[in-house]
Design a protein around this motif. Structure first.
Motif, PDB file in Angstrom:
ATOM      1  N   UNK A 408       0.814  -1.220   0.000  1.00  0.00           N
ATOM      2  CA  UNK A 408       0.000   0.000   0.000  1.00  0.00           C
ATOM      3  C   UNK A 408       0.846   1.267   0.000  1.00  0.00           C
ATOM      4  N   UNK A 409       1.998   1.234   0.681  1.00  0.00           N
ATOM      5  CA  UNK A 409       2.854   2.411   0.694  1.00  0.00           C
ATOM      6  C   UNK A 409       3.358   2.763  -0.691  1.00  0.00           C
ATOM      7  N   UNK A 410       3.805   1.753  -1.435  1.00  0.00           N
ATOM      8  CA  UNK A 410       4.286   1.998  -2.790  1.00  0.00           C
ATOM      9  C   UNK A 410       3.152   2.403  -3.723  1.00  0.00           C
ATOM     10  N   UNK A 411       1.982   1.809  -3.545  1.00  0.00           N
ATOM     11  CA  UNK A 411       0.840   2.157  -4.395  1.00  0.00           C
ATOM     12  C   UNK A 411       0.461   3.627  -4.205  1.00  0.00           C
ATOM     13  N   UNK A 412       0.423   4.080  -2.956  1.00  0.00           N
ATOM     14  CA  UNK A 412       0.145   5.492  -2.684  1.00  0.00           C
ATOM     15  C   UNK A 412       1.225   6.388  -3.285  1.00  0.00           C
ATOM     16  N   UNK A 413       2.476   5.968  -3.138  1.00  0.00           N
ATOM     17  CA  UNK A 413       3.584   6.728  -3.711  1.00  0.00           C
ATOM     18  C   UNK A 413       3.423   6.861  -5.220  1.00  0.00           C
ATOM     19  N   UNK A 414       3.107   5.755  -5.887  1.00  0.00           N
ATOM     20  CA  UNK A 414       2.933   5.783  -7.332  1.00  0.00           C
ATOM     21  C   UNK A 414       1.768   6.658  -7.762  1.00  0.00           C
ATOM     22  N   UNK A 415       0.655   6.564  -7.050  1.00  0.00           N
ATOM     23  CA  UNK A 415      -0.500   7.416  -7.366  1.00  0.00           C
ATOM     24  C   UNK A 415      -0.112   8.891  -7.235  1.00  0.00           C
ATOM     25  N   UNK A 416       0.628   9.205  -6.183  1.00  0.00           N
ATOM     26  CA  UNK A 416       1.057  10.589  -5.994  1.00  0.00           C
ATOM     27  C   UNK A 416       2.001  11.058  -7.088  1.00  0.00           C
ATOM     28  N   UNK A 417       2.899  10.179  -7.525  1.00  0.00           N
ATOM     29  CA  UNK A 417       3.849  10.546  -8.577  1.00  0.00           C
ATOM     30  C   UNK A 417       3.142  10.882  -9.877  1.00  0.00           C
TER      31      UNK A 417
END
Length: 534
Positions: A408-417
């Motif tokens: 979930x942390x990486x998914x949120x990071x990717x969405x933000x990017x």
């Protein structure tokens, strides 16, 4: 051959039909943009194999000089970006693109053939020089090819997806090549991609140049190249000093424990490195001198009108903060996967793909939403999402399940990017005349590069400090310094520190975007010179 004219139309002149092969050109340009972005993370994951003893197929590079595998590239890439952007404007963006791609391929081939560290470092420096031609030329070509706001948003959606997700793909590819082939293929893999891009670009990508006088600002080019390189090198020295001091302290503590003493050595901060500050301050002085020169030069390398515009200035400042906040996300996460969770390089690469998934989803959404709601809401939301992702990753531990926090942390990071890079790339070039497209593109790349170098130094210093503090506390409490659990927990402390601090930088980027950027959806197409085909 059809090509965009270098002469912008007057406001009263109806825009001609857009270049008919623009979407094919986007595909070709995307290949080389991905090439430059992949190169950094592919090399990062291959560092242990490259530095291994010669008997194990490596080049026997010491820990003290290992960082030059990365630094040799970042120095020349960051230093030559503004000059590369102006060369693209004046010499021709397609021509610059082709030379950059060809040179990058040759430098990659030399890197793969390297027989010693000097040859490898030289190849990495050459990659940076030609990357500094390739990157701004690529983005400038997109600027002059896509003038319709909806089409441009889609084009920058592709660019944003590559910029945000390419690093994670690079980790996977680097893991596969390192584990199943040889580290040299991390360089050689660039050759077929670059050669294919060149072969396709010659008939598909059109040429464009800046109108008017094309005299080069040689004094400005020399000053800003030295200034940017000095800043990047200064912050790199901080990171190197932090790592060296920590290694020396760890060795001293281990020796003391072996001798039965309880003396605990705490490493000095990398920020106490005097030469690093000399380079940083000298770089800042040279940048200030560059600004003075540009205000007095008839044909400036970087016209101040590019950065003094409120929206573009806000975009560039946001880009710097995002670059500083994102650097290390993949590097530290890859180390955590491999050194703490004992993932293989391929498993670590696969475990990094949720970021790419998030980027692809949000970049596609952002390309549709940017013309409808404007860039600011997406950039603010993107910064906050990315910060939430970094904050989530700061809770990982010794036995954290991949699905509970890293995913979930990486998914949120990717969405933000994705929500950040698409409008950011668009906004940084909105209103820029065709004559300044390469320079404006170079500024965007340069701010990300300088931000990344600052972020590297800050995160390395904070991470090493956290590891040292934990180790010192553990030793004071009577822990055995040879106990692997102590070392692993110390690493976790360092990684989580490197995850949580960038969240603050990403929040700061969101705040800057919210305060400085005033552009709305109606401003997106404003001031762009139409592309003529004839």
């Amino acid at each position: 051959m059809t090509h965009p004219s270098s002469t912008p139309a007057s406001p009263d002149t109806p825009a001609a039909e857009p270049y008919e092969k623009r979407w094919l050109a986007l595909g070709v340009i995307a290949m080389t943009v991905l090439l430059v972005i992949l190169d950094a993370t592919i090399v990062n994951i291959a560092l242990p194999a490259v530095s291994a003893p010669e008997s194990q197929g490596g080049l026997d590079i010491s820990a003290a000089t290992q960082q030059w595998i990365v630094t040799a590239y970042t120095l020349t890439f960051g230093g030559f970006l503004l000059l590369g952007g102006r060369i693209a404007d004046f010499w021709g963006r397609k021509r610059t693109y082709l030379v950059g791609a060809a040179g990058f391929a040759v430098a990659s081939a030399i890197g793969g053939l390297a027989q010693n560290e000097a040859m490898l470092f030289g190849a990495r420096a050459l990659q940076g020089v030609f990357g500094a031609l390739l990157a701004p030329a690529s983005l400038a070509l997109l600027t002059v090819l896509f003038t319709d706001p909806k089409e441009r948003a889609k084009a920058f959606g592709v660019y944003g997806a590559i910029a945000g997700g390419g690093s994670a793909v690079g980790l996977l590819l680097g893991g596969v090549l390192t584990e199943y082939a040889d580290w040299r293929w991390c360089f050689w893999v660039n050759l077929p991609v670059a050669l294919l891009a060149i072969a396709l670009a010659i008939p598909i990508v059109p040429e464009s140049k800046a109108p008017g006088e094309t005299k080069y600002d040689i004094p400005g080019a020399v000053v800003i190249t030295l200034g940017l390189a000095s800043i990047v090198y200064g912050f790199t020295r901080v990171a190197e000093a932090s790592q060296t001091n920590a290694a020396e302290a760890a060795a001293a503590n281990a020796q003391a424990a072996a001798q039965g003493t309880r003396t605990i050595v705490t490493p000095e901060s990398g920020w106490t490195d005097g030469p690093a500050w000399v380079f940083i301050v000298a770089g800042l002085v040279l940048v200030a001198l560059f600004v003075v020169l540009e205000l007095r030069t008839r044909n400036p390398l970087l016209p101040m009108r590019i950065v003094l515009d409120r929206n573009r200035g806000g975009a560039y400042l946001t880009s710097t903060l995002v670059g500083a906040g994102l650097i290390g996300a993949f590097f530290f996460l890859s180390l955590y996967f491999q050194q703490v969770l004992a993932y293989t390089p391929v498993q670590a690469g696969l475990a990094s793909l949720p970021t790419t998934l998030g980027v692809f989803v949000s970049a596609g959404a952002a390309s549709v939403l940017t013309p409808r709601i404007g860039p600011k809401p997406l950039m603010v939301a993107g910064g906050l999402l990315a910060a939430a992702g970094r904050f989530t990753l700061s809770f990982v531990g010794l036995d954290t399940s991949f699905w509970t926090l890293p995913f979930p942390g990486q998914l949120l990071l990717g969405l933000g990017l994705g929500f950040t890079f698409v409008p950011l790339s668009n906004l940084a070039l909105v209103g820029v005349g065709e004559s300044d497209a390469g320079a404006a593109s170079a500024v965007l790349n340069a701010t990300q590069q300088v931000g990344a170098s600052i972020g590297t130094a800050v995160l390395a210093s904070l991470s090493v400090g956290a590891i040292s503090a934990f180790t010192a506390d553990a030793l004071t409490s009577g822990a055995n310094p040879q106990d692997p659990a102590v070392g692993l927990q110390g690493q976790v402390e360092g990684y989580t520190t490197a995850f949580i601090w960038p969240a603050g930088l990403l929040v700061a980027g969101a705040v800057v975007a919210g305060l400085l950027i005033k552009a709305t959806k109606d401003d997106i197409p404003a001031g762009d010179a139409p592309v003529h085909v004839g």
